[in-house]
Design an enzyme around this catalytic site. Structure first.
Site, PDB file in Angstrom:
ATOM      1  N   SER A 163       0.870  -1.185   0.000  1.00  0.00           N
ATOM      2  CA  SER A 163       0.000   0.000   0.000  1.00  0.00           C
ATOM      3  C   SER A 163       0.901   1.228   0.000  1.00  0.00           C
ATOM      4  CB  SER A 163      -0.866  -0.021   1.265  1.00  0.00           C
ATOM      5  OG  SER A 163      -1.420   1.257   1.499  1.00  0.00           O
ATOM      6  N   TYR A 222      -1.880  -1.143  10.164  1.00  0.00           N
ATOM      7  CA  TYR A 222      -2.018  -1.399   8.729  1.00  0.00           C
ATOM      8  C   TYR A 222      -0.765  -0.912   7.995  1.00  0.00           C
ATOM      9  CZ  TYR A 222      -3.948  -1.297   3.985  1.00  0.00           C
ATOM     10  OH  TYR A 222      -4.164  -1.499   2.639  1.00  0.00           O
TER      11      TYR A 222
HETATM   12  N1  NAP Z   1      -8.783  -0.962  -1.952  1.00  0.00           N
HETATM   13  C1  NAP Z   1      -7.752  -0.160  -1.855  1.00  0.00           C
HETATM   14  O1  NAP Z   1      -7.860   1.051  -2.106  1.00  0.00           O
HETATM   15  C2  NAP Z   1      -6.410  -0.697  -1.445  1.00  0.00           C
HETATM   16  C3  NAP Z   1      -5.295   0.181  -1.483  1.00  0.00           C
HETATM   17  C4  NAP Z   1      -4.041  -0.312  -1.112  1.00  0.00           C
HETATM   18  C5  NAP Z   1      -3.896  -1.644  -0.744  1.00  0.00           C
HETATM   19  N2  NAP Z   1      -4.991  -2.468  -0.713  1.00  0.00           N
HETATM   20  C6  NAP Z   1      -4.772  -3.871  -0.320  1.00  0.00           C
HETATM   21  O2  NAP Z   1      -5.375  -4.723  -1.284  1.00  0.00           O
HETATM   22  C7  NAP Z   1      -5.770  -5.945  -0.686  1.00  0.00           C
HETATM   23  C8  NAP Z   1      -7.235  -6.231  -0.998  1.00  0.00           C
HETATM   24  O3  NAP Z   1      -8.003  -5.205  -0.440  1.00  0.00           O
HETATM   25  P1  NAP Z   1      -9.488  -4.865  -0.890  1.00  0.00           P
HETATM   26  O4  NAP Z   1      -9.560  -3.413  -1.044  1.00  0.00           O
HETATM   27  O5  NAP Z   1      -9.929  -5.763  -1.978  1.00  0.00           O
HETATM   28  O6  NAP Z   1     -10.239  -5.208   0.488  1.00  0.00           O
HETATM   29  P2  NAP Z   1     -11.616  -5.966   0.802  1.00  0.00           P
HETATM   30  O7  NAP Z   1     -12.609  -5.703  -0.246  1.00  0.00           O
HETATM   31  O8  NAP Z   1     -11.884  -5.616   2.224  1.00  0.00           O
HETATM   32  O9  NAP Z   1     -11.166  -7.481   0.699  1.00  0.00           O
HETATM   33  C9  NAP Z   1     -10.275  -8.028   1.634  1.00  0.00           C
HETATM   34  C10 NAP Z   1     -10.289  -9.510   1.483  1.00  0.00           C
HETATM   35  O10 NAP Z   1      -9.464 -10.069   2.523  1.00  0.00           O
HETATM   36  C11 NAP Z   1     -10.194 -11.085   3.159  1.00  0.00           C
HETATM   37  N3  NAP Z   1      -9.823 -11.268   4.552  1.00  0.00           N
HETATM   38  C12 NAP Z   1      -9.821 -10.346   5.538  1.00  0.00           C
HETATM   39  N4  NAP Z   1      -9.509 -10.920   6.708  1.00  0.00           N
HETATM   40  C13 NAP Z   1      -9.308 -12.237   6.443  1.00  0.00           C
HETATM   41  C14 NAP Z   1      -8.984 -13.352   7.237  1.00  0.00           C
HETATM   42  N5  NAP Z   1      -8.849 -13.261   8.566  1.00  0.00           N
HETATM   43  N6  NAP Z   1      -8.862 -14.567   6.662  1.00  0.00           N
HETATM   44  C15 NAP Z   1      -9.047 -14.709   5.325  1.00  0.00           C
HETATM   45  N7  NAP Z   1      -9.355 -13.684   4.516  1.00  0.00           N
HETATM   46  C16 NAP Z   1      -9.499 -12.465   5.073  1.00  0.00           C
HETATM   47  C17 NAP Z   1     -11.645 -10.637   3.066  1.00  0.00           C
HETATM   48  O11 NAP Z   1     -12.508 -11.712   3.291  1.00  0.00           O
HETATM   49  P3  NAP Z   1     -14.074 -11.455   3.661  1.00  0.00           P
HETATM   50  O12 NAP Z   1     -14.664 -10.825   2.451  1.00  0.00           O
HETATM   51  O13 NAP Z   1     -14.572 -12.801   3.942  1.00  0.00           O
HETATM   52  O14 NAP Z   1     -14.061 -10.532   4.832  1.00  0.00           O
HETATM   53  C18 NAP Z   1     -11.679 -10.096   1.648  1.00  0.00           C
HETATM   54  O15 NAP Z   1     -11.881 -11.131   0.715  1.00  0.00           O
HETATM   55  C19 NAP Z   1      -5.494  -5.783   0.826  1.00  0.00           C
HETATM   56  O16 NAP Z   1      -4.265  -6.395   1.137  1.00  0.00           O
HETATM   57  C20 NAP Z   1      -5.392  -4.281   1.001  1.00  0.00           C
HETATM   58  O17 NAP Z   1      -4.594  -3.935   2.100  1.00  0.00           O
HETATM   59  C21 NAP Z   1      -6.226  -2.035  -1.073  1.00  0.00           C
END
Ligand code: NAP
Length: 251
Positions: free
Chosen positions: A153, A166
């Protein structure tokens, strides 16, 4: 946006595990990888979400996926060994891991940060990817061309007030990428890189920025070119890099 036109069949016959595959960026990556020929192992904690993605991939006519329900917050070494044994039995090898699952925790000062939430975030974002990687490396070593992708990130490269565990976990992720890449350079065909997705339209982003218009940011599907590039053979010489999915890089 990172510019790369993935050829059809880019990931034909590859076995790829995606964590957090039930939602957000992980779900889009599962679709993108399967659409390019991969057999995708959908790992996550919410079975219904994984089953939904499974059904979507099957309905699209992509290679039949597999589901690996695992809560990365509570899983212990034995769970990882069991998963590795199952994958070995079913597939015999692994060609890629996308470590995508992530926990945001709370947005508050380090002075006020709840130590329990701190540990949860570090467990899901750092310790679980370490354990998963360590346990699955023997299967990755059996691949002709294996790729591990970690997820970072912007706050994992420059610290920002109130992003607490985070941000610290994402610095650790950048570090894990570099250490592992350096260890395996020249002795293995496994490459390790890291993606910073940039602001992307998901539930996590909406939680972190409740006042923001979601339409301002690209969808997970739009940021897939870098995810495909780093997973496929065109990035065979790329190792130890941290790249921006929304950067102006070209493959
Ligand atoms: N979106 C952004 O703007 C952004 C920016 C920078 C980095 N990121 C990174 O990108 C990645 C994906 O993020 P996203 O935005 O797609 O987030 P999201 O929509 O919240 O998805 C997160 C995923 O991680 C899973 N997860 C969370 N806790 C877990 C656990 N204990 N065991 C197994 N799975 C778990 C969730 O499962 P459930 O659905 O079952 O809860 C979900 O499938 C993350 O690493 C995040 O830090 C995102």
């Amino acid at each position: 946006m990172f510019s790369y036109n993935a050829p059809e069949g880019l990931l034909n016959d590859r076995i790829i595990l995606v964590t957090g595959a039930g939602d957000g960026i992980g779900r889009a990556a599962a679709h993108a990888y399967a659409a390019h020929g991969a057999t995708v192992i959908l790992l996550g904690r919410t079975l219904e979400k994984l089953e939904r993605v499974y059904d979507e991939l099957e309905a699209a006519g992509y290679p039949q996926p597999a589901i690996a329900p695992l809560n990365l917050e509570t899983a212990v070494e034995h769970d990882y060994i069991e998963l590795a044994n199952q994958l070995e039995e079913t597939f015999g090898r692994l060609d890629g891991i996308l470590h995508n699952a992530g926990l945001l925790g709370v947005l508050t000062s380090i002075e006020n940060y709840d130590p329990i939430i701190w540990q949860q975030v570090m467990q899901v974002n750092v310790n679980a990817p370490f354990l998963l990687t360590q346990t699955l490396l023997p299967l990755l070593h059996r691949s002709q061309d294996a790729s591990i992708i970690f997820t970072s990130s912007g706050v994992g490269r420059k610290g920002r007030a109130h992003w607490g565990a985070y941000a610290v976990s994402k610095f650790a992720t950048e570090g894990m990428t570099q250490v592992l890449a350096d260890e395996l350079e020249n002795i293995s065909q496994v490459r390790i890189n890291c993606i910073n997705p940039g602001a992307t339209r998901t539930a996590m982003r909406a939680f972190a920025y409740p006042a923001e218009m979601p339409e301002k940011n690209p969808t997970p599907e739009q940021i897939m070119p870098l995810y495909l590039y780093l997973m496929g053979p065109d990035s065979a010489q790329v190792n130890g890099q941290s790249l921006d999915a929304q950067g102006d890089g070209h493959a």
